[in-house]
Design a protein around this motif. Structure first.
Motif, mmCIF file in Angstrom:
data_model
loop_
_atom_site.group_PDB
_atom_site.id
_atom_site.type_symbol
_atom_site.label_atom_id
_atom_site.label_comp_id
_atom_site.label_asym_id
_atom_site.label_seq_id
_atom_site.Cartn_x
_atom_site.Cartn_y
_atom_site.Cartn_z
ATOM 1 N N PHE A 31 61.628 38.444 98.308
ATOM 2 C CA PHE A 31 62.668 39.416 97.959
ATOM 3 C C PHE A 31 63.347 38.998 96.640
ATOM 4 N N ILE A 32 63.735 37.706 96.546
ATOM 5 C CA ILE A 32 64.392 37.211 95.333
ATOM 6 C C ILE A 32 63.452 37.342 94.133
ATOM 7 N N ALA A 33 62.161 37.022 94.347
ATOM 8 C CA ALA A 33 61.178 37.112 93.248
ATOM 9 C C ALA A 33 61.094 38.549 92.730
ATOM 10 N N ILE A 34 61.065 39.502 93.653
ATOM 11 C CA ILE A 34 60.972 40.921 93.244
ATOM 12 C C ILE A 34 62.226 41.345 92.485
ATOM 13 N N ILE A 35 63.402 40.886 92.969
ATOM 14 C CA ILE A 35 64.661 41.203 92.284
ATOM 15 C C ILE A 35 64.641 40.622 90.859
ATOM 16 N N GLY A 57 63.711 34.784 83.889
ATOM 17 C CA GLY A 57 63.661 35.537 85.134
ATOM 18 C C GLY A 57 62.246 35.636 85.671
ATOM 19 N N LEU A 58 61.285 35.929 84.770
ATOM 20 C CA LEU A 58 59.891 36.078 85.189
ATOM 21 C C LEU A 58 59.300 34.739 85.634
ATOM 22 N N VAL A 59 59.636 33.656 84.900
ATOM 23 C CA VAL A 59 59.115 32.332 85.247
ATOM 24 C C VAL A 59 59.668 31.890 86.608
ATOM 25 N N ALA A 60 60.972 32.104 86.827
ATOM 26 C CA ALA A 60 61.584 31.734 88.102
ATOM 27 C C ALA A 60 60.951 32.543 89.236
ATOM 28 N N ALA A 61 60.718 33.847 88.974
ATOM 29 C CA ALA A 61 60.079 34.697 89.983
ATOM 30 C C ALA A 61 58.680 34.179 90.298
ATOM 31 N N GLY A 62 57.943 33.792 89.253
ATOM 32 C CA GLY A 62 56.586 33.248 89.438
ATOM 33 C C GLY A 62 56.610 32.007 90.310
ATOM 34 N N ALA A 63 57.562 31.094 90.022
ATOM 35 C CA ALA A 63 57.656 29.838 90.772
ATOM 36 C C ALA A 63 58.007 30.105 92.232
ATOM 37 N N ILE A 64 58.957 31.009 92.458
ATOM 38 C CA ILE A 64 59.371 31.337 93.828
ATOM 39 C C ILE A 64 58.219 32.004 94.594
ATOM 40 N N ILE A 71 56.911 20.883 94.772
ATOM 41 C CA ILE A 71 56.945 20.310 93.422
ATOM 42 C C ILE A 71 56.054 21.116 92.469
ATOM 43 N N LEU A 72 54.931 21.576 92.986
ATOM 44 C CA LEU A 72 53.974 22.320 92.161
ATOM 45 C C LEU A 72 54.606 23.535 91.461
ATOM 46 N N PRO A 73 55.304 24.421 92.204
ATOM 47 C CA PRO A 73 55.927 25.572 91.536
ATOM 48 C C PRO A 73 57.004 25.164 90.526
ATOM 49 N N LEU A 74 57.731 24.063 90.834
ATOM 50 C CA LEU A 74 58.755 23.589 89.901
ATOM 51 C C LEU A 74 58.106 23.123 88.600
#
Ligand SMILES: [Zn+2]
Length: 234
Positions: free
Chosen positions: A21-25, A68-75, A98-101
């Motif tokens: 949900f957060i990623a989509i937002i 925003g896009l990078v954070a969404a990708g990681a989440i 750790i991988l997504p971070l």
């Protein structure tokens, strides 16, 4: 394999939904923010206003949207990785976080470097296109942009003084038939006067320190003229 307790599974399940949900937002927010910025550019009237707006905001807007896009990708990657809900291996689970971070950090740094180092000259070319775009008089005839030598006849003493102090740079467009002028005001820039076209558009492209001397290479964003200067180091 040990069976993780039901409440933990349920919690992870919930966390995963929340993450998606957060990623989509974040994706929607970034795209809407960028589209809004792009829309504002389209409706701004007056080239010097549009020039100022883009010069001031473009890099910040691109950086915020990218974050925003990078954070969404990681989440989103985290959400996929914890999907199998194998909680028996703490090492595997922490690697999955750790991988997504790491992904976010690497991609974010790459975008930051691009925006700080490469994008400013791309933006400057875009701004030059806005500033020097052909301007038509009401009659439909193209107006002529006066160079630094010619324009002074159409500027007030205060304007000329502001140009000398490099606070502002004025562009004077002249309709040769009716002698009507349009004057645009820009924030003073560090560019030098181009000896070829006589506009203040000679931009420093590169600097090379050769010990006793520094070689500076300039290129004009208006006519493309190239100049090289050698200055003695202190
Ligand atoms: Zn030039």
């Amino acid at each position: 394999m040990n069976q993780p307790d039901a409440s933990l599974v349920e919690m992870l399940h919930y966390a995963q939904y929340l993450a998606e949900f957060i990623a989509i937002i974040l994706v929607s927010g970034s795209l809407i923010g960028y589209l809004f910025y792009f829309g504002v550019i389209q409706v701004i009237s007056g080239r010097s206003t549009r020039y100022r707006f883009r010069a001031k905001n473009e890099i910040n807007v691109l950086w915020t949207a990218s974050l925003g896009l990078v954070a969404a990708g990681a989440i989103f990657i985290s959400a996929i990785l914890i999907k199998d809900r194998d909680l028996t291996n703490a090492l595997a689970l922490s690697m999955k976080l750790i991988l997504p971070l790491g992904f976010a950090f690497l991609v974010g740094s790459a975008i930051n470097t691009y925006l700080r180092i490469y994008y400013p000259s791309i933006l400057e070319d875009k701004l030059a296109k806005i500033r020097f775009k052909e301007r038509k008089a009401p009659s439909g005839k193209a107006m002529r942009l006066l160079n630094e030598e010619e324009e002074d006849a159409y500027l007030t003493k205060e304007m000329i003084h502001e140009e000398e102090l490099n606070h502002f740079d004025y562009d004077v467009w002249l309709d040769e038939d009716t002698k009507v002028t349009v004057i645009e005001k820009y924030v003073g820039n560090p560019n030098k006067l181009c000896p070829s076209c006589k506009f203040r558009t000679l931009r420093l492209e590169s600097e090379e320190d050769e010990g006793k001397y520094t070689t500076q290479k300039y290129k004009c964003t208006y006519c493309g003229n190239k100049e090289t200067e050698t200055v003695e180091n202190d």
